[in-house]
Motif scaffolding. Structure first.
Motif, PDB file in Angstrom:
ATOM      1  N   VAL A 192     -23.041  40.635 -11.661  1.00  0.00           N
ATOM      2  CA  VAL A 192     -24.372  40.777 -11.902  1.00  0.00           C
ATOM      3  C   VAL A 192     -24.604  40.763 -13.419  1.00  0.00           C
ATOM      4  N   PHE A 211     -28.625  45.127  -9.069  1.00  0.00           N
ATOM      5  CA  PHE A 211     -28.037  46.661  -9.462  1.00  0.00           C
ATOM      6  C   PHE A 211     -28.147  47.373  -8.318  1.00  0.00           C
ATOM      7  N   ILE A 241     -20.822  44.434 -13.950  1.00  0.00           N
ATOM      8  CA  ILE A 241     -22.371  44.184 -14.144  1.00  0.00           C
ATOM      9  C   ILE A 241     -22.400  44.174 -15.606  1.00  0.00           C
TER      10      ILE A 241
END
Length: 377
Positions: A150, A41, A134
């Motif tokens: 991610v 992140f 993400i």
């Protein structure tokens, strides 16, 4: 036979209690693995000039997004938007004025299973537009994970109870850690403030453990306030409005007590005419969060209802004999995690008292019928 049924329901209720009681251990586990949880992140924010974040999830995931967004805007100085992913593609557009490049945008999804249809469709649209994604999830092989740039493991596993608690705590904790680590790496957070957050997180597991005990102790003396109620109102401000939404949902799922949730100021404009002497109200009152208005509202509510339950820390100036007072740390952003816990515990305690299952829902099969999740894995 009746005793056997009661025992079975109590055993099922213990599944919810186990998940709640595991939250302090979960916090410690996430802190232990902070580096690996946050590094991808942080790296994304270091290598991309992120200017707008879309939080996209359903139900509790939406509430989690609303709890996180103010902290992200404050610490990372990025624009945030919390979306309903089921309706967003049909009615709205990403980057409608073309102010940003695709890699200046980001979809964040505090997911769990990674099989909810709305976020999957949002992630597919992001992929079409080259917008990074993400997510948090317990299943790195899920459809959402496969669409994400991610994927952060929640380290919490699935829950036996359909009333999910620990899983949402994991999403909150992970993203708060990510935001704060990113702010530090981008030099947007001074060393003193970074140390403050590390100390806050180091105390969090003990704080949650005490809140669990505080709520159980309060319930022993005040269960009669809740026993006959079939409607409850929940009121909060800022990110604590989302706590009110999540808290009301947990109790509604566990007990079928209808949940009416209001943002603090909106209640003053739209909800006051409905209040009677037997109206049950939960007022979430952390220090410093639109505090003056909440003090005014507490005083007004007590004039009109005998069932006003203040959720606050022990030194609150308007605490009374009905107040549910807990050992909250009262950080304006991160303490949303703590304020969720009393409602989780009340959901468990009320379900147990009413002999209700938290493992088998009254309408099991609704998710399959309504196709809220994909079967693809």
């Amino acid at each position: 036979m009746e005793n056997a049924k009661t025992t079975a329901k109590e055993q099922e209720c213990s599944a919810l209690l186990r998940a709640i009681a595991d939250e302090p251990l979960l916090i410690r586990r996430l802190l232990k693995h902070k580096k690996e949880l946050t590094e991808d992140f942080v790296q994304h924010f270091l290598t991309h000039s992120v200017k707008k974040v879309y939080f996209c999830a359903q139900a509790s995931g939406t509430f989690v997004g609303n709890m996180l967004a103010p902290c992200m805007e404050q610490l990372l100085q990025v624009e945030t938007e919390v979306c309903n992913p089921a309706s967003f593609p049909a009615y709205f557009q990403f980057n409608i004025n073309q102010l940003y490049k695709p890699d200046e945008l980001l979809m964040l999804c505090p997911a769990h299973s990674g099989t909810t249809t709305g976020p999957i469709r949002m992630a597919q649209e992001c992929k079409r537009l080259h917008i990074p994604v993400i997510c948090t999830t317990v299943n790195s092989a899920s459809p959402l994970a496969k669409l994400s740039d991610v994927v952060i493991s929640k380290c919490c596993g699935f829950e036996e109870s359909f009333i999910e608690t620990r899983t949402h705590m994991a999403s909150l904790m992970i993203f708060f850690l990510c935001i704060i680590e990113t702010a530090k790496q981008k030099k947007m957070l001074c060393e003193q403030d970074y140390t403050y957050y590390q100390q806050y997180f180091s105390r969090l597991s003990d704080s949650i453990d005490r809140i669990i005990r505080d709520t159980a102790d309060w319930y022993k003396d005040h269960r009669e306030l809740l026993q006959t109620k079939m409607i409850a109102r929940y009121i909060g401000a800022g990110p604590y409005y989302a706590v009110a939404q999540e808290g009301g949902l947990k109790i509604a799922e566990a007990t079928a007590i209808a949940s009416l949730v209001y943002e603090q100021e909106e209640f003053m404009h739209t909800g006051t005419t409905q209040i009677k002497k037997d109206s049950l109200l939960f007022l979430i009152a952390p220090s410093g969060v639109q505090e003056t208005r909440m003090l005014e509202l507490i005083r007004w509510c007590r004039l009109y209802s005998d069932y006003v339950i203040l959720i606050a820390e022990h030194s609150h100036p308007l605490k009374d004999s009905k107040a549910l007072l807990c050992h909250f740390q009262n950080d304006p952003y991160c303490s949303v995690m703590e304020y969720m816990v009393p409602f989780q515990m009340l959901a468990y305690l009320l379900a147990k008292d009413r002999g209700l299952s938290v493992v088998h829902a009254a309408n099991d099969g609704a998710s399959a019928y309504l196709k809220t999740h994909t079967e693809e894995v």
